[in-house]
Design an enzyme around this catalytic site. Structure first.
Site: not given
Ligand code: PLP
Length: 385
Positions: A51, A105, A177, A202
């Site tokens: 952790r 997102y 992001d 991803k």
């Molecule tokens: N940021 C973006 C641009 C995403 O497309 C996603 C998920 O689709 C996330 C963050 C969240 O990621 P996670 O599903 O790994 O928690």
């Protein structure tokens, strides 16, 4: 090996690796041990425990991720949402105001509006391409700015350079992001961002077999985020660390293929009689195309588009396409197709989606590593239906 001077392909493979190979192992073994012998540590955060994010599998990833974006430090997390939620909760307090891009997102948008706002965190949505809007929305308690490099699902590219400069001029923490661009196409710290966030689920992992996240950026901010992560418990399991580590080594090769393939497919779709509109920053008529050319080393593997026949045409197309798998998520070797209104952005209300420009019939395509001609032929067949 001193890897800092190397190019990204070499850093992906060698940066952060142990100086001495463990029993000569070319690949870092999985340290599947929740706890490690006590060796006199005086701080709680230094105890060796999964952790605490400090097993050898975590440490190697931290070094590699930081090196990829030329950043001071990095941290892996149990998901992209763990990276995002922990970062926002670590760096801001109730009463602080954050400027947030108006199309993000869905999970991030929902977390900010439904989870943070009731706790007393304040925010305003901004148009990431309009500096006048940032100025108009900035308040005396504004502490941060949050955007996406290429937005999900509309593929917008804001004035990323201007946003980082605006944040620096006003003492705001600039967060971005960078999931859709990846460190191959954009490295936020090089443009002045304090924090870069990733869903490693991803492209960084690239094989649709784990959920993971990362925070990359300034060391003092990363210390605070790590401390919060240890309390919230969003650490990544060593086995998932191992898979992420393995996947990352091929990131540059995958991204270059996906950059080329997605551009060709976006051009094919833009010319197709059945297609109404294509969102892809590599297309000359995309509103952020000039910025994307200036900022990005590739336009990425994500495309979104709308068909002339609306929702029924969309549903027919998705049923007829045989190579793309109808599934949420993105960034893997296999092409995925989804309707954001019912998957990635289903957490937003219909009114919020409409305001953001995410129609019910919008299709999002994550271009994988299949042959580009096979994909265009398959899409063409599906569009003819
Ligand atoms: N940021 C973006 C641009 C995403 O497309 C996603 C998920 O689709 C996330 C963050 C969240 O990621 P996670 O599903 O790994 O928690």
């Amino acid at each position: 090996m001193e890897t800092i001077k190397h190019r990204i392909d070499t850093r992906l493979i060698h940066a952060g690796e142990p100086k001495t190979r463990i029993h000569g192992a070319v690949n870092l073994p999985i340290f599947q041990s929740s706890t490690f012998e006590y060796t006199g540590q005086s701080s709680y955060d230094d105890l060796k425990y999964i952790r605490m994010n400090n097993t050898p599998n975590h440490v190697v990833l931290h070094g590699k991720l930081a090196a990829l974006e030329n950043a001071e430090a990095a941290l892996v997390t149990s998901s992209g949402m763990a990276a995002i939620s922990t970062t926002l909760m670590a760096l801001f307090s109730p009463g602080d105001h954050i400027l947030v891009q108006n199309c993000l997102y869905g999970g991030t948008q929902d977390f900010i509006t439904s989870d943070l706002a009731p706790l007393g965190f304040e925010f305003d949505f901004i148009d990431a391409a309009d500096p006048k809007d940032w100025d108009a929305k900035r308040k005396s308690n504004t502490r941060g700015l949050y955007v996406e490099t290429i937005t999900n699902p509309l593929l917008q590219v804001g004035d990323l350079k201007g946003l980082a400069e605006f944040a620096a001029a006003h003492g705001l923490i600039a967060m971005i992001d960078n999931t859709f661009a990846t460190p191959v196409n954009f490295r936020p710290p090089e443009w002045g961002y304090d924090i870069s966030l990733h869903s490693c689920t991803k492209y960084l992992n690239g094989h649709s077999d784990i959920v993971a996240g990362a925070v990359i950026g300034k060391a003092d901010l990363l210390d605070k985020i790590n401390h919060k992560l240890v309390h919230l418990g969003g650490s990544l399991d060593p086995h998932a660390c191992f898979l992420l580590h393995r996947g990352m080594k091929t990131l540059a090769v995958r991204m270059r293929h996906q950059n080329c393939s997605a551009l060709a497919i976006a051009e094919f779709l833009a010319d197709h009689a059945a297609v109404e509109r294509v969102n892809y920053p590599g297309l000359a008529d995309h509103p952020g195309h000039d910025r994307a050319r200036q900022l990005l080393e590739g336009f990425g593997g994500m495309i979104s588009f709308e068909l002339k026949g609306g929702l029924s045409a969309t549903e027919r197309f998705m049923q007829r396409a045989t190579i793309p798998i109808v599934a949420p998520s993105l960034g893997g070797v296999e092409t995925l197709v989804t309707r954001p209104a019912v998957t990635s952005h289903a957490g937003m209300s219909p009114a919020q989606r409409q305001e953001a420009g995410i129609g019910d019939a919008l299709i999002r395509l994550s271009v994988g590593l299949e042959d580009t001609n096979d994909l265009t032929e398959d899409l063409d067949n599906a569009l003819m239906g």
